[in-house]
Design a protein around this motif. Sequence first.
Motif, PDB file in Angstrom:
ATOM      1  N   GLU A 121      53.069  47.854  55.759  1.00 35.66           N
ATOM      2  CA  GLU A 121      52.681  47.704  54.359  1.00 35.66           C
ATOM      3  C   GLU A 121      53.851  47.098  53.611  1.00 35.66           C
ATOM      4  OE1 GLU A 121      51.810  50.772  50.791  1.00 35.66           O
ATOM      5  OE2 GLU A 121      50.477  50.968  52.520  1.00 35.66           O
ATOM      6  N   GLU A 170      58.705  47.285  50.488  1.00 31.60           N
ATOM      7  CA  GLU A 170      58.773  47.793  49.123  1.00 31.60           C
ATOM      8  C   GLU A 170      60.155  48.407  48.878  1.00 31.60           C
ATOM      9  OE1 GLU A 170      54.886  49.759  47.921  1.00 31.60           O
ATOM     10  OE2 GLU A 170      54.704  49.586  50.100  1.00 31.60           O
ATOM     11  N   ASP A 223      50.640  41.375  45.458  1.00 33.46           N
ATOM     12  CA  ASP A 223      49.767  42.391  46.055  1.00 33.46           C
ATOM     13  C   ASP A 223      50.563  43.261  47.021  1.00 33.46           C
ATOM     14  OD1 ASP A 223      47.546  41.350  44.767  1.00 33.46           O
ATOM     15  OD2 ASP A 223      46.688  40.425  46.570  1.00 33.46           O
ATOM     16  N   THR A 251      44.208  45.183  54.191  1.00 34.44           N
ATOM     17  CA  THR A 251      43.720  45.828  52.984  1.00 34.44           C
ATOM     18  C   THR A 251      44.684  45.584  51.836  1.00 34.44           C
ATOM     19  OG1 THR A 251      42.747  47.593  54.307  1.00 34.44           O
ATOM     20  CG2 THR A 251      43.046  48.048  51.955  1.00 34.44           C
ATOM     21  N   VAL A 252      44.176  45.119  50.715  1.00 31.91           N
ATOM     22  CA  VAL A 252      44.986  45.011  49.508  1.00 31.91           C
ATOM     23  C   VAL A 252      44.953  46.390  48.847  1.00 31.91           C
ATOM     24  CG1 VAL A 252      45.248  43.904  47.267  1.00 31.91           C
ATOM     25  CG2 VAL A 252      44.481  42.552  49.245  1.00 31.91           C
ATOM     26  N   CYS A 253      46.112  47.043  48.804  1.00 29.42           N
ATOM     27  CA  CYS A 253      46.206  48.403  48.270  1.00 29.42           C
ATOM     28  C   CYS A 253      46.344  48.417  46.755  1.00 29.42           C
ATOM     29  CB  CYS A 253      47.398  49.124  48.894  1.00 29.42           C
ATOM     30  SG  CYS A 253      47.325  49.226  50.692  1.00 29.42           S
ATOM     31  N   SER A 254      47.080  47.439  46.210  1.00 29.53           N
ATOM     32  CA  SER A 254      47.207  47.308  44.763  1.00 29.53           C
ATOM     33  C   SER A 254      47.721  45.908  44.445  1.00 29.53           C
ATOM     34  CB  SER A 254      48.147  48.367  44.184  1.00 29.53           C
ATOM     35  OG  SER A 254      49.466  48.176  44.645  1.00 29.53           O
ATOM     36  N   SER A 255      47.689  45.567  43.171  1.00 28.78           N
ATOM     37  CA  SER A 255      48.104  44.238  42.735  1.00 28.78           C
ATOM     38  C   SER A 255      49.232  44.340  41.724  1.00 28.78           C
ATOM     39  CB  SER A 255      46.932  43.500  42.098  1.00 28.78           C
ATOM     40  OG  SER A 255      45.895  43.344  43.032  1.00 28.78           O
ATOM     41  N   SER A 256      49.884  43.227  41.494  1.00 28.21           N
ATOM     42  CA  SER A 256      50.934  43.101  40.482  1.00 28.21           C
ATOM     43  C   SER A 256      52.126  43.988  40.718  1.00 28.21           C
ATOM     44  CB  SER A 256      50.346  43.353  39.084  1.00 28.21           C
ATOM     45  OG  SER A 256      49.314  42.450  38.821  1.00 28.21           O
ATOM     46  N   ALA A 257      52.584  44.050  41.980  1.00 31.04           N
ATOM     47  CA  ALA A 257      53.787  44.857  42.284  1.00 31.04           C
ATOM     48  C   ALA A 257      55.021  44.113  41.811  1.00 31.04           C
ATOM     49  CB  ALA A 257      53.877  45.119  43.784  1.00 31.04           C
TER      50      ALA A 257
END
Length: 98
Positions: free
Chosen positions: A18, A39, A68, A92-98
């Motif tokens: 991820e 991350e 993403d 899988t896109v877990c969230s956007s705008s990181a």
Amino acid sequence: MQGNGATSPLANTGVIIEGVVVGDFQASDQLRGFFLQEEEPQIDADPNTSEGIFVYDNGAGSAVAVGDIVRVGGIAVEFNGLTELTNLTGKTVCSSSA
């Protein structure tokens, strides 16, 4: 995943990773994949390891965008002297705008 040697200790192994999309080149006239970076909380202090990887998706599955957070499974391989993820088993896109 890449380790601190010349090749990944996980080469030819199935993995799930991820990270944040930092480069999107999925179009058929581009690299047909995208770059992920670890991350911030998971970045290690070892200057001999990479925090990024290229994911070759060959146009399969959902599109991603820079920023993403994506979870992706596939096979870690060495390609032209670099580690990449290929033969995807899921994205899988877990969230956007990181």
